[in-house]
Design a protein around this motif. Structure first.
Motif, PDB file in Angstrom:
ATOM      1  N   MET A   1      25.856  25.442  46.105  1.00 36.68           N
ATOM      2  CA  MET A   1      26.812  24.418  45.661  1.00 36.68           C
ATOM      3  C   MET A   1      26.096  23.085  45.514  1.00 36.68           C
ATOM      4  N   TYR A   7      34.282  22.634  45.778  1.00 32.05           N
ATOM      5  CA  TYR A   7      35.126  22.829  46.967  1.00 32.05           C
ATOM      6  C   TYR A   7      36.542  23.119  46.489  1.00 32.05           C
ATOM      7  N   LEU A  19      43.517  16.722  55.837  1.00 33.40           N
ATOM      8  CA  LEU A  19      42.614  17.302  56.838  1.00 33.40           C
ATOM      9  C   LEU A  19      42.748  16.568  58.183  1.00 33.40           C
ATOM     10  N   GLU A  47      26.658  20.535  62.523  1.00 35.36           N
ATOM     11  CA  GLU A  47      28.016  20.910  62.110  1.00 35.36           C
ATOM     12  C   GLU A  47      28.029  21.269  60.628  1.00 35.36           C
ATOM     13  N   GLY A  49      29.822  21.901  57.178  1.00 32.54           N
ATOM     14  CA  GLY A  49      31.072  21.565  56.478  1.00 32.54           C
ATOM     15  C   GLY A  49      31.939  20.602  57.263  1.00 32.54           C
ATOM     16  N   CYS A  50      31.424  19.407  57.531  1.00 28.28           N
ATOM     17  CA  CYS A  50      32.123  18.454  58.419  1.00 28.28           C
ATOM     18  C   CYS A  50      33.379  17.870  57.781  1.00 28.28           C
ATOM     19  N   GLY A  51      33.510  17.919  56.425  1.00 27.67           N
ATOM     20  CA  GLY A  51      34.687  17.322  55.777  1.00 27.67           C
ATOM     21  C   GLY A  51      34.821  15.854  56.165  1.00 27.67           C
ATOM     22  N   ASP A  73      27.684  18.445  54.740  1.00 30.12           N
ATOM     23  CA  ASP A  73      28.746  18.824  53.804  1.00 30.12           C
ATOM     24  C   ASP A  73      28.216  18.700  52.377  1.00 30.12           C
ATOM     25  N   SER A  75      30.175  17.726  49.889  1.00 32.48           N
ATOM     26  CA  SER A  75      30.973  16.722  49.172  1.00 32.48           C
ATOM     27  C   SER A  75      30.588  15.305  49.587  1.00 32.48           C
ATOM     28  N   ALA A  99      24.355  18.726  51.721  1.00 32.55           N
ATOM     29  CA  ALA A  99      23.636  19.970  51.414  1.00 32.55           C
ATOM     30  C   ALA A  99      24.629  21.116  51.289  1.00 32.55           C
ATOM     31  N   ARG A 117      34.031  24.302  61.674  1.00 35.89           N
ATOM     32  CA  ARG A 117      35.478  24.550  61.770  1.00 35.89           C
ATOM     33  C   ARG A 117      36.030  24.686  60.354  1.00 35.89           C
ATOM     34  N   ALA A 118      36.668  25.804  60.086  1.00 39.49           N
ATOM     35  CA  ALA A 118      37.312  26.039  58.778  1.00 39.49           C
ATOM     36  C   ALA A 118      36.329  25.861  57.628  1.00 39.49           C
ATOM     37  N   VAL A 119      35.128  26.388  57.799  1.00 35.74           N
ATOM     38  CA  VAL A 119      34.125  26.230  56.742  1.00 35.74           C
ATOM     39  C   VAL A 119      33.603  27.569  56.214  1.00 35.74           C
ATOM     40  N   HIS A 122      34.995  29.208  53.178  1.00 40.82           N
ATOM     41  CA  HIS A 122      34.700  28.584  51.882  1.00 40.82           C
ATOM     42  C   HIS A 122      33.365  29.044  51.308  1.00 40.82           C
ATOM     43  N   VAL A 123      32.634  29.844  52.056  1.00 40.55           N
ATOM     44  CA  VAL A 123      31.301  30.273  51.623  1.00 40.55           C
ATOM     45  C   VAL A 123      31.411  31.694  51.059  1.00 40.55           C
TER      46      VAL A 123
END
Ligand SMILES: C[S@@+](CC[C@H](N)C(=O)[O-])C[C@H]1O[C@@H](n2cnc3c(N)ncnc32)[C@H](O)[C@@H]1O
Length: 274
Positions: A1, A7, A19, A47, A49-51, A73, A75, A99, A117-119, A122-123
């Motif tokens: 990505m 995302y 979120l 961590e 996908g820290c969002g 993350d 994004s 990244a 968490r909650a990542v 998405h992969v």
């Protein structure tokens, strides 16, 4: 990505606010995961996908001056939000890295703990990543994830709806819509349920699993209604629901009486050691 738009949910300020709301109903499982990982003040915690940084904040609060959170993350917009969220969170340092977490990189170097968490859902084919992490991380690195599951609660919901609770139908529709959305994006909606056996299969040690179902309260219903707003255009373009059907589902959700509803989703907590 490599770009933000990959995302599946949004990166707007509104998405970040959603979120934040989600961080509140993820509070107890989030703290339980950090307890299970035995975070120590001097740990280097990566961590994935820290969002917008809700979980990053909880990690940073557990670290001392020698500790570091590396918050990764894809994004740029959400990393910017995370910077603001964690400002002054604790004595530990927080570093931000943009990244693609599905490709292990130098940002993993020296990790004591790798978590997310909650990542993982998405992969795409998250198992690739888990296998590569085991090859990359030092022996003794602690690994921990919280991953949502809409399918396990569906069994109970479907039974209740078929035996005198027809008003639960919008909860069933929501589970199916999320599953259809994730399937269309070729990501991993069911990874939470299979995570513990997959880690055992890969040769991780001390694999532990816990299941945290959520009460379907007002904030969970609000979150579902906001998710419909966030993904309206995508659902319409995929032919999953029309705009009119989405509006109807949002109304049906708003009409539900919180306090008397079975869980519509929960989190799998899985920990292991490399
Ligand atoms: C549902 S959000 C969860 C955010 C945060 N962990 C939390 O619990 O509040 C998923 C996050 O994972 C990030 N993400 C998804 N796939 C990614 C990838 N391949 N590489 C890096 N970040 C990714 C998204 O940008 C988003 O911030």
């Amino acid at each position: 990505m490599s770009t933000d738009h990959n995302y599946v949910l949004g990166q707007s300020e509104r998405a970040a606010r959603r979120l934040e709301l989600q961080d509140r109903h993820f509070a107890a499982p989030s703290e339980a995961l950090l307890d299970a990982l035995g975070i120590r003040p001097g740990d280097r915690v990566i961590e994935l996908g820290c969002g917008p940084g809700g979980f990053t904040n909880r990690i940073a609060r557990r670290l001392g001056t020698g500790g570091v959170v590396v918050a990764v993350d894809a994004s740029a917009a959400l990393l910017e939000q995370a910077r603001a969220t964690v400002a002054g969170a604790g004595p530990g340092r927080v570093e931000f890295v943009r990244a693609d977490v599905s490709r292990p990189g130098a940002w993993l170097d020296g990790a004591d703990v790798v978590l997310g968490r909650a990542v993982l859902h998405h992969v795409p084919m998250a198992e690739y990543l888990l296998g590569r992490l085991r090859a990359t991380l030092r022996p003794g690195t602690r690994l921990g994830f919280l991953e949502p599951d809409f399918r396990r609660p569906l069994v109970r919901l479907a039974h209740a709806e078929a035996t005198g609770r027809p008003e639960l139908a919008p909860l069933l529709v929501f589970s199916k819509v999320i599953n259809d959305l994730y399937a269309a994006w070729r990501i991993s909606p069911a990874v939470g349920a299979s995570l513990a056996p997959a880690l055992e299969e890969a040769g991780y040690a001390n694999v532990r699993h816990a299941w945290h179902p959520f009460a379907t309260d007002e904030s969970v219903i609000e979150n579902m209604r906001m998710i419909y707003d966030e993904v309206r255009d995508t659902l319409v373009s995929l032919g999953v629901l029309s705009a009119a059907e989405i509006a109807e589902q949002q109304q049906l959700l708003a009409a539900l009486r919180a306090g008397d509803l079975p869980p519509v989703w929960g989190l799998h907590q899985v920990t292991a050691v490399v």
